[in-house]
Scaffold this motif. Structure first.
Motif, PDB file in Angstrom:
ATOM      1  N   THR A  44     -29.288 -56.781   2.044  1.00  0.00           N
ATOM      2  CA  THR A  44     -28.923 -58.162   1.719  1.00  0.00           C
ATOM      3  C   THR A  44     -27.819 -58.124   0.672  1.00  0.00           C
ATOM      4  O   THR A  44     -27.935 -57.402  -0.324  1.00  0.00           O
ATOM      5  CB  THR A  44     -30.125 -58.945   1.170  1.00  0.00           C
ATOM      6  OG1 THR A  44     -31.165 -58.945   2.144  1.00  0.00           O
ATOM      7  CG2 THR A  44     -29.734 -60.376   0.845  1.00  0.00           C
ATOM      8  N   LEU A  45     -26.755 -58.906   0.878  1.00  0.00           N
ATOM      9  CA  LEU A  45     -25.655 -58.923  -0.074  1.00  0.00           C
ATOM     10  C   LEU A  45     -25.959 -59.842  -1.251  1.00  0.00           C
ATOM     11  O   LEU A  45     -26.615 -60.869  -1.099  1.00  0.00           O
ATOM     12  CB  LEU A  45     -24.368 -59.381   0.601  1.00  0.00           C
ATOM     13  CG  LEU A  45     -23.745 -58.430   1.623  1.00  0.00           C
ATOM     14  CD1 LEU A  45     -22.480 -59.049   2.209  1.00  0.00           C
ATOM     15  CD2 LEU A  45     -23.428 -57.077   0.995  1.00  0.00           C
ATOM     16  N   THR A  46     -25.439 -59.449  -2.412  1.00  0.00           N
ATOM     17  CA  THR A  46     -25.571 -60.270  -3.604  1.00  0.00           C
ATOM     18  C   THR A  46     -24.195 -60.460  -4.231  1.00  0.00           C
ATOM     19  O   THR A  46     -23.343 -59.563  -4.182  1.00  0.00           O
ATOM     20  CB  THR A  46     -26.535 -59.621  -4.609  1.00  0.00           C
ATOM     21  OG1 THR A  46     -26.775 -60.519  -5.701  1.00  0.00           O
ATOM     22  CG2 THR A  46     -25.989 -58.324  -5.173  1.00  0.00           C
ATOM     23  N   ASP A  47     -23.948 -61.633  -4.797  1.00  0.00           N
ATOM     24  CA  ASP A  47     -22.676 -61.931  -5.457  1.00  0.00           C
ATOM     25  C   ASP A  47     -22.691 -61.385  -6.873  1.00  0.00           C
ATOM     26  O   ASP A  47     -23.661 -61.581  -7.616  1.00  0.00           O
ATOM     27  CB  ASP A  47     -22.442 -63.441  -5.508  1.00  0.00           C
ATOM     28  CG  ASP A  47     -22.227 -64.048  -4.131  1.00  0.00           C
ATOM     29  OD1 ASP A  47     -21.735 -63.335  -3.241  1.00  0.00           O
ATOM     30  OD2 ASP A  47     -22.555 -65.236  -3.946  1.00  0.00           O
ATOM     31  N   THR A  48     -21.608 -60.747  -7.258  1.00  0.00           N
ATOM     32  CA  THR A  48     -21.481 -60.244  -8.616  1.00  0.00           C
ATOM     33  C   THR A  48     -19.998 -60.162  -8.962  1.00  0.00           C
ATOM     34  O   THR A  48     -19.155 -60.657  -8.211  1.00  0.00           O
ATOM     35  CB  THR A  48     -22.178 -58.877  -8.764  1.00  0.00           C
ATOM     36  OG1 THR A  48     -22.151 -58.462 -10.133  1.00  0.00           O
ATOM     37  CG2 THR A  48     -21.528 -57.817  -7.896  1.00  0.00           C
ATOM     38  N   CYS A  49     -19.672 -59.577 -10.100  1.00  0.00           N
ATOM     39  CA  CYS A  49     -18.284 -59.455 -10.545  1.00  0.00           C
ATOM     40  C   CYS A  49     -17.990 -58.021 -10.960  1.00  0.00           C
ATOM     41  O   CYS A  49     -18.879 -57.299 -11.427  1.00  0.00           O
ATOM     42  CB  CYS A  49     -18.008 -60.389 -11.727  1.00  0.00           C
ATOM     43  SG  CYS A  49     -18.027 -62.141 -11.308  1.00  0.00           S
ATOM     44  N   TRP A  50     -16.744 -57.635 -10.806  1.00  0.00           N
ATOM     45  CA  TRP A  50     -16.292 -56.336 -11.292  1.00  0.00           C
ATOM     46  C   TRP A  50     -16.369 -56.317 -12.807  1.00  0.00           C
ATOM     47  O   TRP A  50     -16.115 -57.330 -13.465  1.00  0.00           O
ATOM     48  CB  TRP A  50     -14.859 -56.095 -10.842  1.00  0.00           C
ATOM     49  CG  TRP A  50     -14.364 -54.712 -11.118  1.00  0.00           C
ATOM     50  CD1 TRP A  50     -13.519 -54.327 -12.110  1.00  0.00           C
ATOM     51  CD2 TRP A  50     -14.685 -53.527 -10.379  1.00  0.00           C
ATOM     52  NE1 TRP A  50     -13.278 -52.978 -12.043  1.00  0.00           N
ATOM     53  CE2 TRP A  50     -13.991 -52.466 -10.986  1.00  0.00           C
ATOM     54  CE3 TRP A  50     -15.486 -53.272  -9.266  1.00  0.00           C
ATOM     55  CZ2 TRP A  50     -14.070 -51.152 -10.513  1.00  0.00           C
ATOM     56  CZ3 TRP A  50     -15.575 -51.975  -8.798  1.00  0.00           C
ATOM     57  CH2 TRP A  50     -14.872 -50.934  -9.412  1.00  0.00           C
ATOM     58  N   GLN A  51     -16.721 -55.159 -13.372  1.00  0.00           N
ATOM     59  CA  GLN A  51     -16.916 -55.071 -14.817  1.00  0.00           C
ATOM     60  C   GLN A  51     -16.173 -53.874 -15.399  1.00  0.00           C
ATOM     61  O   GLN A  51     -15.872 -52.897 -14.707  1.00  0.00           O
ATOM     62  CB  GLN A  51     -18.406 -54.938 -15.142  1.00  0.00           C
ATOM     63  CG  GLN A  51     -19.259 -56.105 -14.670  1.00  0.00           C
ATOM     64  CD  GLN A  51     -20.738 -55.896 -14.950  1.00  0.00           C
ATOM     65  OE1 GLN A  51     -21.129 -54.998 -15.687  1.00  0.00           O
ATOM     66  NE2 GLN A  51     -21.564 -56.745 -14.358  1.00  0.00           N
ATOM     67  N   ASP A  52     -15.870 -53.962 -16.668  1.00  0.00           N
ATOM     68  CA  ASP A  52     -15.496 -52.847 -17.548  1.00  0.00           C
ATOM     69  C   ASP A  52     -14.073 -52.310 -17.379  1.00  0.00           C
ATOM     70  O   ASP A  52     -13.405 -52.041 -18.385  1.00  0.00           O
ATOM     71  CB  ASP A  52     -16.473 -51.675 -17.418  1.00  0.00           C
ATOM     72  CG  ASP A  52     -17.900 -52.066 -17.747  1.00  0.00           C
ATOM     73  OD1 ASP A  52     -18.074 -52.989 -18.577  1.00  0.00           O
ATOM     74  OD2 ASP A  52     -18.834 -51.487 -17.165  1.00  0.00           O
ATOM     75  N   THR A  53     -13.596 -52.077 -16.156  1.00  0.00           N
ATOM     76  CA  THR A  53     -12.317 -51.397 -15.974  1.00  0.00           C
ATOM     77  C   THR A  53     -11.332 -52.240 -15.166  1.00  0.00           C
ATOM     78  O   THR A  53     -11.726 -53.142 -14.445  1.00  0.00           O
ATOM     79  CB  THR A  53     -12.503 -50.057 -15.237  1.00  0.00           C
ATOM     80  OG1 THR A  53     -13.096 -50.306 -13.957  1.00  0.00           O
ATOM     81  CG2 THR A  53     -13.368 -49.095 -16.041  1.00  0.00           C
ATOM     82  N   VAL A  54     -10.055 -51.892 -15.325  1.00  0.00           N
ATOM     83  CA  VAL A  54      -9.017 -52.357 -14.405  1.00  0.00           C
ATOM     84  C   VAL A  54      -8.846 -51.265 -13.354  1.00  0.00           C
ATOM     85  O   VAL A  54      -8.801 -50.074 -13.675  1.00  0.00           O
ATOM     86  CB  VAL A  54      -7.688 -52.606 -15.147  1.00  0.00           C
ATOM     87  CG1 VAL A  54      -6.579 -52.973 -14.164  1.00  0.00           C
ATOM     88  CG2 VAL A  54      -7.860 -53.702 -16.191  1.00  0.00           C
ATOM     89  N   LEU A  55      -8.775 -51.668 -12.089  1.00  0.00           N
ATOM     90  CA  LEU A  55      -8.695 -50.711 -10.991  1.00  0.00           C
ATOM     91  C   LEU A  55      -7.486 -51.029 -10.129  1.00  0.00           C
ATOM     92  O   LEU A  55      -7.318 -52.169  -9.686  1.00  0.00           O
ATOM     93  CB  LEU A  55      -9.973 -50.778 -10.145  1.00  0.00           C
ATOM     94  CG  LEU A  55      -9.998 -49.982  -8.838  1.00  0.00           C
ATOM     95  CD1 LEU A  55      -9.801 -48.495  -9.107  1.00  0.00           C
ATOM     96  CD2 LEU A  55     -11.301 -50.235  -8.092  1.00  0.00           C
ATOM     97  N   VAL A  56      -6.646 -50.038  -9.900  1.00  0.00           N
ATOM     98  CA  VAL A  56      -5.520 -50.159  -8.968  1.00  0.00           C
ATOM     99  C   VAL A  56      -5.786 -49.237  -7.789  1.00  0.00           C
ATOM    100  O   VAL A  56      -6.055 -48.043  -7.966  1.00  0.00           O
ATOM    101  CB  VAL A  56      -4.182 -49.798  -9.645  1.00  0.00           C
ATOM    102  CG1 VAL A  56      -3.031 -49.908  -8.635  1.00  0.00           C
ATOM    103  CG2 VAL A  56      -3.919 -50.707 -10.834  1.00  0.00           C
TER     104      VAL A  56
END
Length: 229
Positions: free
Chosen positions: A87-99
């Motif tokens: 089951t998918l859950t909504d969340t946010c990216w954390q801590d780092t910038v990613l390229v």
């Protein structure tokens, strides 16, 4: 719009500044998805970025495993994938910038992780992360791929590296998620990616530029609502 294999003659080009969606697809099910900002799109590579607050959706079991130190929970994630029961859950990216630097046709992408230094948007290259995954297929809203578990982590100065998540990859092999044909592709991609590091090819030929790269603090955070329909 028809899907297009990345690098094909009719390849759709994304516009710098556009928000697109990466989807990891297992058969016809979404395994995970990320909202990304397009930095550049050329015949060499699609370059996208995300940073703290960018919207992502991941399996609930994966989100729990990230909060836990128990390796058994990581195994549960892969078993759910094989069974198609997540089951998918909504969340946010954390801590780092990613390229993310995604070349066409390859079984890997090159990812640069940056630490966030202070509140002014400043960043510092922390490490490189070569993510082994299926070649991308473009869609109107972004592109589809599938993470193949094993990774190569490379120090920022390219001096040392180590393989990561070998146990998860072995489990995926046992459960038939990665079959013999795809395993051969991953083995070849391992050799190619390591050669790029040692011979300073691909993005590693411009490692100084990557180390100096900074995100514009005025850029809007990638969200699914920003993706053009």
């Amino acid at each position: 719009m028809n899907s297009e294999t990345e690098g094909g003659g009719g390849m759709r080009c994304f516009t710098p500044g556009q928000t697109v969606q990466r989807r990891d697809m297992w058969h016809d099910q979404v395994w995970s998805t990320q909202a990304l900002r397009v930095i550049d799109d050329s015949a060499t590579a699609l370059v996208t970025a995300m940073w703290p607050g960018a919207e992502v959706r991941v399996p609930d079991s994966y989100a729990r495993s990230r909060r836990s130190a128990h390796m058994a929970e990581r195994g549960d994630v892969i078993r759910q994938l094989a069974a198609g029961t997540w089951t998918l859950t909504d969340t946010c990216w954390q801590d780092t910038v990613l390229v993310l630097w995604r070349p066409p046709h390859t079984y890997f992408s090159v990812n640069a992780f940056y630490t966030v230094d202070g509140g002014d948007g400043g960043t510092r290259l922390r490490n490189w992360y070569i993510n082994f995954e299926r070649p991308s297929v473009r869609r109107g809203q972004g592109f589809d791929t599938f993470d193949l578990f094993v990774d190569l982590v490379v120090d920022a100065d390219l001096s040392t590296w180590n393989w990561k998540d070998e146990a998860e990859y072995a489990q995926a092999r046992r459960l038939g998620i990665v079959d013999d044909s795809e395993h051969a592709q991953v083995d070849a991609a391992r050799d190619q990616a390591l050669a790029w590091v040692t011979e300073r090819r691909g993005p590693f030929a411009e490692a100084g530029w990557w180390a100096a790269w900074r995100r514009d603090s005025t850029w809007p955070t990638p969200t699914f609502a920003r993706i053009a329909r």
